[in-house]
Design an enzyme around this catalytic site. Structure first.
Site, PDB file in Angstrom:
ATOM      1  N   GLU A 266      -3.213   4.123  -5.527  1.00 39.38           N
ATOM      2  CA  GLU A 266      -2.010   4.183  -6.368  1.00 39.38           C
ATOM      3  C   GLU A 266      -0.755   4.435  -5.524  1.00 39.38           C
ATOM      4  O   GLU A 266       0.329   3.954  -5.856  1.00 39.38           O
ATOM      5  CB  GLU A 266      -2.168   5.258  -7.454  1.00 39.38           C
ATOM      6  CG  GLU A 266      -3.370   5.056  -8.390  1.00 39.38           C
ATOM      7  CD  GLU A 266      -3.443   3.672  -9.042  1.00 39.38           C
ATOM      8  OE1 GLU A 266      -2.408   2.986  -9.154  1.00 39.38           O
ATOM      9  OE2 GLU A 266      -4.564   3.273  -9.426  1.00 39.38           O
ATOM     10  N   HIS A 269       0.518   1.168  -4.380  1.00 38.43           N
ATOM     11  CA  HIS A 269       1.352   0.538  -5.423  1.00 38.43           C
ATOM     12  C   HIS A 269       2.750   1.153  -5.432  1.00 38.43           C
ATOM     13  O   HIS A 269       3.764   0.454  -5.501  1.00 38.43           O
ATOM     14  CB  HIS A 269       0.728   0.760  -6.800  1.00 38.43           C
ATOM     15  CG  HIS A 269      -0.425  -0.152  -7.121  1.00 38.43           C
ATOM     16  ND1 HIS A 269      -0.327  -1.521  -7.079  1.00 38.43           N
ATOM     17  CD2 HIS A 269      -1.691   0.115  -7.515  1.00 38.43           C
ATOM     18  CE1 HIS A 269      -1.494  -2.060  -7.437  1.00 38.43           C
ATOM     19  NE2 HIS A 269      -2.341  -1.084  -7.702  1.00 38.43           N
TER      20      HIS A 269
END
Ligand SMILES: [Zn+2]
Length: 502
Positions: A266, A269
């Site tokens: 994550e 991202h």
């Protein structure tokens, strides 16, 4: 930031929409991270109302007229960035005007409710609880495909919303040969694998794992002044602006990699979101190129870096220091093969990187059949389990470990799964280019100096936003169009199989 230009008015109109979008995203984040289950229906109604308002702004005449005016300007009136801005927003608007506002409200309400029903159904291991809302969401996605329009398959229309230009036949063209290589490769590597992830189990407190995640994310270059890390059932990242890009993770107190792997994913991202040009906030130039390119960033950090020897040359002594039990008794050469145990297993998000794309191909084939109407929801668990046996040689013991494991279909994300596999394929191709451009990259990573790697991504991917379509962006960054051979060569190198590229 920007001089008064032809696109100033367009940018102002888009910013208003972006602010509303940020508020919607924040409510979605709250729903996943903090909200009580009893608030679900009210939140679904709020989101439906705001999404309808958002849609009205997108299809408003004033915006349409401004785009039409800009499209009509003579050649040379706009620079390259502005030309791309107009091209991308025109593309988005052409799709958006095809969706009636009442339809947007209906699908938003159904998917918001769907996520809550899915959570309960998964916890109860009861597919029948989820089946009626899933049928409703599939029907809404078929309706969406009809509005958007398609030539061959309704699935094409849905794929295009995540990866512009991607079609069902292209997915099949890439995935079928990949599947045929991966099924035997997985068997071969798994047969030689003796180390076990379970050898790395211990007792790792939630707070200490979150601290490790924060420390690694900070080293990667993530700014906690411009984001935060929280817990949620299904880890995700979301962004309201490049200065507020958030991540969530989950914790397994026996297996530290569940948390750290998800956090690195994550964070990958979020680094993309933090690296987008803030001056272009609200416009396509300030947005990620595509879902697949987004996933290439997360997978690069989670797998290509996070599972590599250079990464652990720095972090393993740190892990041993924080968790003497069990790591004081395990050396790095024992740790790495255990971390990278290759073995067919049921849960996609915990899969090793050899199995992972097979999990995706399984979902892509099933969702295509659901959308094309050749598979009924009632038959879905059986179809899932049959494919699982074919790909992995395993009997799925329960729907919670099978068809109910992923949130995506409950969110209405049909056409999303293929972008995960594309992300892996892109990441291996980008990595080959990074190594070519920066021969000392392994040495930097071994010193926990990720600036060269992040800098390369900022320069070749992040700063462009949507200036280039995904295929062109990849070609510009790597000098070559999508070539899945980089991925299989990467797996063969990492897992010590004879390289086919020699
Ligand atoms: Zn991801």
């Amino acid at each position: 930031m920007y001089m008064e230009s032809q696109t100033t008015h367009l940018r102002e109109l888009l910013q208003e929409i972006a602010h509303l979008n940020a508020a919607i995203a924040l409510l979605n984040w709250d729903q996943e991270v903090f909200m009580s289950p009893g608030s679900a229906q009210a939140r679904a109604n709020t989101l439906a109302s705001l999404s309808a308002r958002h849609h009205e702004l997108v299809i408003a005449t004033v915006l349409q007229n401004e785009v039409t005016r800009l499209e009509g300007l003579p050649d040379g009136a706009l620079d390259a960035r502005e030309t791309a801005l107009v091209r991308e927003i025109a593309h988005d608007l052409r799709l958006a005007v095809k969706l009636p506002t009442e339809f947007v409200a209906r699908i938003t309400e159904a998917t918001s409710r769907g996520q809550m029903v899915w959570q309960a159904a998964r916890a109860a291991n009861d597919f029948n609880q989820f089946a009626p809302v899933l049928e409703e969401i599939i029907a809404l996605n078929r309706e969406k495909a009809e509005y958007l329009g398609f030539t061959n398959s309704p699935y094409d229309a849905l794929l295009d919303t995540f990866e512009t230009g991607l079609t069902s036949s292209e997915v099949t063209k890439v995935f079928t040969p990949l599947k045929e290589r991966l099924i035997p490769l997985l068997k071969q590597i798994a047969a030689r694998t003796t180390a076990k992830r379970s050898d790395l189990e211990g007792n790792f407190s939630k707070e200490s794992q979150l601290q490790l995640s924060r420390d690694v994310a900070t080293a990667m270059g993530y700014s906690f002044d411009h984001g935060r890390l929280d817990l949620s059932t299904h880890p995700f990242s979301t962004s309201f602006h490049p200065t507020d890009a958030r991540i969530t993770t989950r914790v397994d107190e026996q297996d530290f990699w569940v948390c750290l792997g998800a956090s690195m994913h994550e964070t990958g991202h979020a680094l993309y979101e933090q690296g987008l040009p803030a001056a272009d906030f609200g416009s396509p130039l300030g947005e990620a190129a595509s879902t697949g390119i987004h996933e290439s960033q997360s997978r690069s950090w989670e797998n290509i870096i996070g599972r590599s020897k250079p990464f652990w040359e720095h972090w393993y002594p740190e892990l041993q220091r924080r968790y003497p039990e069990p790591f004081a008794h395990i050396n790095l050469d024992q740790f790495l093969p255990a971390l990278n145990e290759v073995r067919p297993s049921f849960i996609r998000v915990e899969a090793d990187e050899v199995s992972y794309n097979l999990h995706i191909i399984l979902r892509a084939e099933l969702e295509r059949d659901l959308i094309e109407g050749t598979l009924n929801v009632a038959d879905l668990p059986k179809a899932w389990n049959a494919k699982f046996k074919e790909f992995f040689g395993l009997d799925v013991p329960s729907d919670a470990l099978g068809v109910l494991q992923d949130v995506h279909w409950s969110c209405g994300y049909f056409g999303y799964f293929p972008t995960y596999a594309l992300g892996n394929l892109y990441s291996a191709q980008l990595w080959a280019a990074v190594r070519r451009d920066i021969p000392t990259i392994d040495t930097s990573i071994a010193k926990a100096d990720y600036a060269p790697f992040l800098g390369w991504m900022r320069e070749h991917i992040h700063r462009y936003g949507r200036q280039y379509r995904p295929a062109e962006l990849l070609t510009r960054a790597t000098g070559e169009s999508l070539n899945p051979e980089y991925f299989t060569a990467y797996l063969q190198e990492r897992y010590g199989m004879s390289a086919s590229t020699e």
